[in-house]
Design a protein around this motif. Sequence first.
Motif, PDB file in Angstrom:
ATOM      1  N   GLU A   8       1.074  -1.206   0.007  1.00  0.00           N
ATOM      2  CA  GLU A   8       0.179   0.025  -0.153  1.00  0.00           C
ATOM      3  C   GLU A   8       0.765   1.291  -0.030  1.00  0.00           C
ATOM      4  O   GLU A   8       2.006   1.377   0.701  1.00  0.00           O
ATOM      5  CB  GLU A   8      -0.876   0.037   1.192  1.00  0.00           C
ATOM      6  N   CYS A   9       0.576   1.910  -0.913  1.00  0.00           N
ATOM      7  CA  CYS A   9       1.414   3.502  -0.978  1.00  0.00           C
ATOM      8  C   CYS A   9       0.409   4.620  -1.103  1.00  0.00           C
ATOM      9  O   CYS A   9       0.129   5.084  -2.131  1.00  0.00           O
ATOM     10  CB  CYS A   9       2.255   3.202  -2.340  1.00  0.00           C
ATOM     11  N   ASN A  10      -0.083   5.301   0.126  1.00  0.00           N
ATOM     12  CA  ASN A  10      -0.715   6.429   0.133  1.00  0.00           C
ATOM     13  C   ASN A  10       0.135   7.896   0.032  1.00  0.00           C
ATOM     14  O   ASN A  10      -0.697   8.789   0.180  1.00  0.00           O
ATOM     15  CB  ASN A  10      -1.581   6.388   1.370  1.00  0.00           C
ATOM     16  N   TRP A  15       3.284   8.252  -5.736  1.00  0.00           N
ATOM     17  CA  TRP A  15       2.569   7.604  -6.901  1.00  0.00           C
ATOM     18  C   TRP A  15       2.146   8.557  -7.815  1.00  0.00           C
ATOM     19  O   TRP A  15       1.966   8.376  -9.006  1.00  0.00           O
ATOM     20  CB  TRP A  15       1.337   6.879  -6.381  1.00  0.00           C
ATOM     21  N   TYR A  19       2.106   8.166 -12.227  1.00  0.00           N
ATOM     22  CA  TYR A  19       1.036   8.297 -12.944  1.00  0.00           C
ATOM     23  C   TYR A  19       1.010   9.430 -13.922  1.00  0.00           C
ATOM     24  O   TYR A  19       0.819   9.138 -15.228  1.00  0.00           O
ATOM     25  CB  TYR A  19      -0.368   8.826 -12.255  1.00  0.00           C
ATOM     26  N   VAL A  34      -4.070   3.670  -2.140  1.00  0.00           N
ATOM     27  CA  VAL A  34      -3.397   3.414  -3.309  1.00  0.00           C
ATOM     28  C   VAL A  34      -2.238   2.240  -3.100  1.00  0.00           C
ATOM     29  O   VAL A  34      -1.691   2.016  -2.131  1.00  0.00           O
ATOM     30  CB  VAL A  34      -2.524   4.541  -3.751  1.00  0.00           C
ATOM     31  N   ALA A  36       0.656  -0.341  -4.726  1.00  0.00           N
ATOM     32  CA  ALA A  36       1.583  -0.236  -5.973  1.00  0.00           C
ATOM     33  C   ALA A  36       2.276  -1.486  -6.084  1.00  0.00           C
ATOM     34  O   ALA A  36       2.573  -2.181  -5.131  1.00  0.00           O
ATOM     35  CB  ALA A  36       2.523   0.942  -5.615  1.00  0.00           C
ATOM     36  N   TYR A  38       6.351  -2.761  -7.107  1.00  0.00           N
ATOM     37  CA  TYR A  38       7.730  -2.255  -7.256  1.00  0.00           C
ATOM     38  C   TYR A  38       8.756  -3.215  -7.793  1.00  0.00           C
ATOM     39  O   TYR A  38       8.622  -4.559  -7.371  1.00  0.00           O
ATOM     40  CB  TYR A  38       8.226  -1.592  -5.717  1.00  0.00           C
ATOM     41  N   LEU A  43       8.873   2.059  -8.956  1.00  0.00           N
ATOM     42  CA  LEU A  43       7.329   1.804  -9.069  1.00  0.00           C
ATOM     43  C   LEU A  43       6.922   1.529 -10.750  1.00  0.00           C
ATOM     44  O   LEU A  43       7.517   2.274 -11.423  1.00  0.00           O
ATOM     45  CB  LEU A  43       6.796   3.118  -8.788  1.00  0.00           C
ATOM     46  N   CYS A  46       0.347   1.061 -10.494  1.00  0.00           N
ATOM     47  CA  CYS A  46      -0.426   1.445  -9.335  1.00  0.00           C
ATOM     48  C   CYS A  46      -1.955   1.064  -9.716  1.00  0.00           C
ATOM     49  O   CYS A  46      -2.561   0.730 -10.797  1.00  0.00           O
ATOM     50  CB  CYS A  46      -0.186   2.949  -9.186  1.00  0.00           C
ATOM     51  N   ILE A  48      -6.049   2.100  -7.464  1.00  0.00           N
ATOM     52  CA  ILE A  48      -6.565   2.921  -6.457  1.00  0.00           C
ATOM     53  C   ILE A  48      -8.105   2.116  -6.076  1.00  0.00           C
ATOM     54  O   ILE A  48      -8.680   1.772  -7.090  1.00  0.00           O
ATOM     55  CB  ILE A  48      -6.817   4.174  -6.641  1.00  0.00           C
TER      56      ILE A  48
END
Length: 147
Positions: A8-10, A15, A19, A34, A36, A38, A43, A46, A48
């Motif tokens: 999880e990558c908030n 991120w 994008y 979010v 992700a 890797y 990265l 992603c 959401i």
Amino acid sequence: MNGVTFLECNDKKLWQPFYKAQKYRATLKGYDRVFAAYLSGSLIACVITSRLFKNSPHLLLHGLVVATNHQHKGVGHHLTRYALQQVSEEPDIKDITCFCDAALAGFYHALGFEPILPSNLTTELTGRFKTYQRYQASLVALQLNLQ
């Protein structure tokens, strides 16, 4: 998946540039998580999940983007499966909905999503679907029921 880490990558600073580099305008919808993928610290994908309002039992899955050089290798499938596992641990989540081009429905079907008529969606999701459909006529709604 070989060498790929899912988490999880908030942190928007991590991120959002991804994008942007993929020429995708990711916007958060409300109460978001979010996820992700890797590879070697970079990265590469992603996705959401969003509650459209606090404590909603319905989630919207959106923003699945995989870096071009990592597409068609299963990264999107594994990342989405990871995200679904994480959010399905929340006991109050009833279902997860996604909107996609009809040509991508098979991808989501393999993850357990089934077609749903837009008229059977919540009011909030129906409104979003109609808005998005104005720009993409071949859009379909799919849903994964968790309860």
